[in-house]
Design a protein around this motif. Structure first.
Motif, PDB file in Angstrom:
ATOM      1  N   VAL A  86     -40.131   4.588  62.763  1.00  0.00           N
ATOM      2  CA  VAL A  86     -40.192   3.016  62.518  1.00  0.00           C
ATOM      3  C   VAL A  86     -41.253   3.076  64.009  1.00  0.00           C
ATOM      4  O   VAL A  86     -41.999   2.059  63.326  1.00  0.00           O
ATOM      5  CB  VAL A  86     -38.695   2.422  62.665  1.00  0.00           C
ATOM      6  CG1 VAL A  86     -39.003   1.056  62.930  1.00  0.00           C
ATOM      7  CG2 VAL A  86     -38.240   2.111  61.544  1.00  0.00           C
ATOM      8  N   LEU A  87     -41.345   2.752  64.860  1.00  0.00           N
ATOM      9  CA  LEU A  87     -41.868   2.505  66.138  1.00  0.00           C
ATOM     10  C   LEU A  87     -43.163   3.453  65.696  1.00  0.00           C
ATOM     11  O   LEU A  87     -44.363   3.042  65.872  1.00  0.00           O
ATOM     12  CB  LEU A  87     -41.720   3.700  67.328  1.00  0.00           C
ATOM     13  CG  LEU A  87     -40.066   2.521  67.482  1.00  0.00           C
ATOM     14  CD1 LEU A  87     -39.504   2.705  69.435  1.00  0.00           C
ATOM     15  CD2 LEU A  87     -40.700   1.291  68.055  1.00  0.00           C
ATOM     16  N   LEU A  88     -43.370   4.705  65.220  1.00  0.00           N
ATOM     17  CA  LEU A  88     -44.702   5.530  65.009  1.00  0.00           C
ATOM     18  C   LEU A  88     -45.656   4.286  63.792  1.00  0.00           C
ATOM     19  O   LEU A  88     -46.098   4.808  63.230  1.00  0.00           O
ATOM     20  CB  LEU A  88     -44.494   6.397  64.266  1.00  0.00           C
ATOM     21  CG  LEU A  88     -45.920   7.977  64.151  1.00  0.00           C
ATOM     22  CD1 LEU A  88     -46.880   7.988  65.361  1.00  0.00           C
ATOM     23  CD2 LEU A  88     -45.030   9.152  62.971  1.00  0.00           C
ATOM     24  N   PHE A  89     -44.545   4.181  62.902  1.00  0.00           N
ATOM     25  CA  PHE A  89     -45.070   3.202  61.280  1.00  0.00           C
ATOM     26  C   PHE A  89     -45.864   1.977  61.975  1.00  0.00           C
ATOM     27  O   PHE A  89     -47.303   2.102  61.977  1.00  0.00           O
ATOM     28  CB  PHE A  89     -44.389   3.651  60.603  1.00  0.00           C
ATOM     29  CG  PHE A  89     -45.019   2.291  59.542  1.00  0.00           C
ATOM     30  CD1 PHE A  89     -45.889   2.752  58.597  1.00  0.00           C
ATOM     31  CD2 PHE A  89     -44.460   0.756  59.607  1.00  0.00           C
ATOM     32  CE1 PHE A  89     -46.208   1.712  57.405  1.00  0.00           C
ATOM     33  CE2 PHE A  89     -45.122   0.444  58.832  1.00  0.00           C
ATOM     34  CZ  PHE A  89     -46.231   0.429  58.096  1.00  0.00           C
ATOM     35  N   VAL A  90     -45.399   1.607  62.996  1.00  0.00           N
ATOM     36  CA  VAL A  90     -46.114   0.154  63.224  1.00  0.00           C
ATOM     37  C   VAL A  90     -46.636   0.712  64.404  1.00  0.00           C
ATOM     38  O   VAL A  90     -48.226  -0.136  64.711  1.00  0.00           O
ATOM     39  CB  VAL A  90     -44.618  -0.853  64.824  1.00  0.00           C
ATOM     40  CG1 VAL A  90     -45.250  -1.372  65.145  1.00  0.00           C
ATOM     41  CG2 VAL A  90     -43.176  -0.705  63.355  1.00  0.00           C
ATOM     42  N   GLY A  91     -46.480   1.350  65.263  1.00  0.00           N
ATOM     43  CA  GLY A  91     -47.588   1.797  66.677  1.00  0.00           C
ATOM     44  C   GLY A  91     -48.818   2.447  65.434  1.00  0.00           C
ATOM     45  O   GLY A  91     -50.234   1.897  65.733  1.00  0.00           O
ATOM     46  N   THR A  92     -48.267   3.145  64.252  1.00  0.00           N
ATOM     47  CA  THR A  92     -50.085   3.933  64.234  1.00  0.00           C
ATOM     48  C   THR A  92     -50.550   2.458  63.243  1.00  0.00           C
ATOM     49  O   THR A  92     -51.892   2.204  62.645  1.00  0.00           O
ATOM     50  CB  THR A  92     -50.117   4.744  62.878  1.00  0.00           C
ATOM     51  OG1 THR A  92     -49.492   5.569  63.425  1.00  0.00           O
ATOM     52  CG2 THR A  92     -51.135   5.752  62.015  1.00  0.00           C
ATOM     53  N   ALA A  93     -49.889   1.516  62.047  1.00  0.00           N
ATOM     54  CA  ALA A  93     -50.742   0.566  61.394  1.00  0.00           C
ATOM     55  C   ALA A  93     -51.325  -0.906  62.177  1.00  0.00           C
ATOM     56  O   ALA A  93     -52.373  -0.811  62.090  1.00  0.00           O
ATOM     57  CB  ALA A  93     -49.083  -0.364  60.390  1.00  0.00           C
ATOM     58  N   PRO A 124     -35.664  -5.404  55.960  1.00  0.00           N
ATOM     59  CA  PRO A 124     -34.654  -4.393  55.852  1.00  0.00           C
ATOM     60  C   PRO A 124     -34.032  -4.626  56.887  1.00  0.00           C
ATOM     61  O   PRO A 124     -32.172  -4.331  56.706  1.00  0.00           O
ATOM     62  CB  PRO A 124     -35.217  -3.089  55.393  1.00  0.00           C
ATOM     63  CG  PRO A 124     -36.531  -4.125  54.591  1.00  0.00           C
ATOM     64  CD  PRO A 124     -37.233  -5.037  55.407  1.00  0.00           C
ATOM     65  N   ILE A 125     -35.040  -3.613  58.183  1.00  0.00           N
ATOM     66  CA  ILE A 125     -34.381  -3.429  59.198  1.00  0.00           C
ATOM     67  C   ILE A 125     -32.754  -4.170  59.517  1.00  0.00           C
ATOM     68  O   ILE A 125     -31.937  -4.472  59.993  1.00  0.00           O
ATOM     69  CB  ILE A 125     -35.266  -3.159  60.190  1.00  0.00           C
ATOM     70  CG1 ILE A 125     -35.758  -1.298  59.540  1.00  0.00           C
ATOM     71  CG2 ILE A 125     -33.965  -3.112  61.740  1.00  0.00           C
ATOM     72  CD1 ILE A 125     -36.634  -1.078  60.858  1.00  0.00           C
ATOM     73  N   ALA A 126     -33.874  -5.515  59.991  1.00  0.00           N
ATOM     74  CA  ALA A 126     -33.228  -7.002  59.967  1.00  0.00           C
ATOM     75  C   ALA A 126     -31.933  -7.028  59.658  1.00  0.00           C
ATOM     76  O   ALA A 126     -30.154  -7.665  59.374  1.00  0.00           O
ATOM     77  CB  ALA A 126     -33.319  -8.048  60.462  1.00  0.00           C
ATOM     78  N   VAL A 127     -31.859  -7.003  57.989  1.00  0.00           N
ATOM     79  CA  VAL A 127     -30.330  -7.480  57.254  1.00  0.00           C
ATOM     80  C   VAL A 127     -30.003  -6.080  57.296  1.00  0.00           C
ATOM     81  O   VAL A 127     -28.496  -6.405  57.438  1.00  0.00           O
ATOM     82  CB  VAL A 127     -31.397  -7.529  55.417  1.00  0.00           C
ATOM     83  CG1 VAL A 127     -30.306  -7.417  54.554  1.00  0.00           C
ATOM     84  CG2 VAL A 127     -32.000  -8.465  54.939  1.00  0.00           C
ATOM     85  N   LEU A 128     -29.799  -4.911  57.392  1.00  0.00           N
ATOM     86  CA  LEU A 128     -29.131  -3.725  57.231  1.00  0.00           C
ATOM     87  C   LEU A 128     -28.286  -4.029  58.833  1.00  0.00           C
ATOM     88  O   LEU A 128     -26.239  -3.532  58.536  1.00  0.00           O
ATOM     89  CB  LEU A 128     -29.923  -2.378  57.566  1.00  0.00           C
ATOM     90  CG  LEU A 128     -29.199  -1.103  57.864  1.00  0.00           C
ATOM     91  CD1 LEU A 128     -27.769  -1.107  57.357  1.00  0.00           C
ATOM     92  CD2 LEU A 128     -29.730  -0.142  57.906  1.00  0.00           C
ATOM     93  N   VAL A 129     -28.562  -4.488  60.199  1.00  0.00           N
ATOM     94  CA  VAL A 129     -28.310  -5.045  60.814  1.00  0.00           C
ATOM     95  C   VAL A 129     -27.614  -6.288  60.881  1.00  0.00           C
ATOM     96  O   VAL A 129     -25.975  -6.132  61.382  1.00  0.00           O
ATOM     97  CB  VAL A 129     -28.930  -5.063  62.235  1.00  0.00           C
ATOM     98  CG1 VAL A 129     -28.365  -5.778  63.534  1.00  0.00           C
ATOM     99  CG2 VAL A 129     -30.065  -3.833  62.534  1.00  0.00           C
ATOM    100  N   GLU A 130     -27.724  -6.951  59.898  1.00  0.00           N
ATOM    101  CA  GLU A 130     -26.616  -8.047  60.079  1.00  0.00           C
ATOM    102  C   GLU A 130     -25.641  -7.377  59.143  1.00  0.00           C
ATOM    103  O   GLU A 130     -24.767  -8.862  59.789  1.00  0.00           O
ATOM    104  CB  GLU A 130     -27.681  -9.262  59.579  1.00  0.00           C
ATOM    105  CG  GLU A 130     -28.466 -10.074  60.279  1.00  0.00           C
ATOM    106  CD  GLU A 130     -27.987 -10.661  61.320  1.00  0.00           C
ATOM    107  OE1 GLU A 130     -26.566 -11.219  61.530  1.00  0.00           O
ATOM    108  OE2 GLU A 130     -28.164 -10.178  63.437  1.00  0.00           O
ATOM    109  N   VAL A 131     -25.713  -7.532  58.175  1.00  0.00           N
ATOM    110  CA  VAL A 131     -24.870  -6.417  57.089  1.00  0.00           C
ATOM    111  C   VAL A 131     -24.250  -6.115  58.008  1.00  0.00           C
ATOM    112  O   VAL A 131     -22.646  -5.526  57.688  1.00  0.00           O
ATOM    113  CB  VAL A 131     -25.172  -5.997  56.295  1.00  0.00           C
ATOM    114  CG1 VAL A 131     -23.824  -4.823  55.233  1.00  0.00           C
ATOM    115  CG2 VAL A 131     -25.886  -6.635  55.144  1.00  0.00           C
ATOM    116  N   ILE A 132     -24.153  -4.642  59.094  1.00  0.00           N
ATOM    117  CA  ILE A 132     -23.647  -4.051  59.780  1.00  0.00           C
ATOM    118  C   ILE A 132     -22.555  -4.919  60.650  1.00  0.00           C
ATOM    119  O   ILE A 132     -21.153  -4.855  60.521  1.00  0.00           O
ATOM    120  CB  ILE A 132     -24.047  -2.793  60.421  1.00  0.00           C
ATOM    121  CG1 ILE A 132     -24.589  -1.872  59.243  1.00  0.00           C
ATOM    122  CG2 ILE A 132     -22.747  -1.961  61.447  1.00  0.00           C
ATOM    123  CD1 ILE A 132     -25.677  -0.645  60.051  1.00  0.00           C
TER     124      ILE A 132
END
Length: 286
Positions: free
Chosen positions: A91-98, A49-57
């Motif tokens: 986002v970084l907190l989620f990636v780090g925790t997971a 979703p982040i990649a798609v959002l950036v590309e759309v913007i």
């Protein structure tokens, strides 16, 4: 503002489409592989979703301002800056925790209990299966210290039980790599490296050496055969099949991904390993 809303809706739809058309979840063969695959899916669900959002913007910006010959400076928007800063932190907190949850799991990464990580067979819980995996150019040897069984043909382990593999090397650096079980551990001379796993069903899997270890590296293969507890006990009672007695494998089928189909180890990795133990140059000259 209305355009931004439309872009957000389009982004959400594209993200859902990407997730819906993504690869289906395949049943994991081991707890280790299950943990790793789940982490990959979680990171993918976050990244797409982040990649798609950036590309759309980006595409919207190019389309919206492509004929603007007199661009004006970007106006400060403190609320927007705070919003994306907090979003990035989450986002970084989620990636780090997971990632930490998986990488710190004993089924994925061994945590050294000594200064040099020198594990020794006999340190596992009573209900676990211990196997010492010795690598050398270009073969694997599997020792079951509790059953006094040694074989170089295949690694046989029971399903749904915790397995402790103590990996070491007799000469150079090798590795124990079983992709379908999510296992990968380098083997060092004069040192034991511990990897743990628990399979979730029966099956046969290919074991590779993932470290370039000499001219016979490409043929340093073996098999991991996961069987039911009763079959495993029978196999141990027979001394680890007849592998060490006459050089023939007990398996009837080739592991997944293998080219062998008749169960005869000739031409397969089993034959390679058995031969390499007696005459290492067989794999190296091939």
């Amino acid at each position: 503002m209305r355009s931004v809303r439309r872009a957000s809706v389009v982004t959400a739809l594209l993200a859902l489409f990407a997730l819906a058309t993504g690869p289906s979840v395949v049943a994991a063969s081991s707890v280790t592989e299950q943990l790793i695959s789940r982490l990959n899916r979680q990171l993918l669900y976050m990244a797409v979703p982040i990649a798609v959002l950036v590309e759309v913007i980006l595409l919207y910006t190019v389309w919206r301002f492509h004929d603007n010959d007199e661009p004006s400076p970007t106006r400060e928007n403190r609320q927007l800056e705070i919003t994306w800063t907090i979003a990035t932190a989450l986002v970084l907190l989620f990636v780090g925790t997971a990632s930490f949850h998986v990488l710190a799991h004993p089924m994925v990464t061994s945590t050294p209990e000594t200064a040099h990580g020198d594990y020794q067979p006999g340190e596992a819980p009573d209900d676990a299966v211990e196997v010492q995996v010795t690598t050398e150019q270009w073969a694997y040897t599997f020792d079951y210290p509790d059953a006094n069984v040694t074989t170089s043909e295949e690694l046989v382990i029971p399903a749904n039980r915790t397995v402790y593999l103590y990996v070491t090397s007799e000469d150079v650096i090798h590795s124990v790599h079983v992709p379908e079980l999510g296992l990968k551990q380098d083997a060092f001379p004069d040192q034991y490296q511990l990897i743990r796993t628990q399979t979730t069903g029966t099956g046969e899997y290919r074991m590779y050496c993932a470290e370039l270890c000499g001219t016979g590296h490409a043929e340093m293969l073996s098999t991991v055969r996961v069987v039911e507890q009763q079959e495993y006990e029978a196999w141990l009672e027979q001394g680890g099949s007849n592998a060490t007695a006459n050089g023939t494998a007990s398996g009837d089928t080739a592991p997944s991904g293998s080219n062998s189909t008749d169960g005869t180890p000739t031409g397969d990795s089993n034959a390679t390993n058995a031969t390499a133990t007696a005459e290492p140059t067989a794999g190296g000259d091939a």
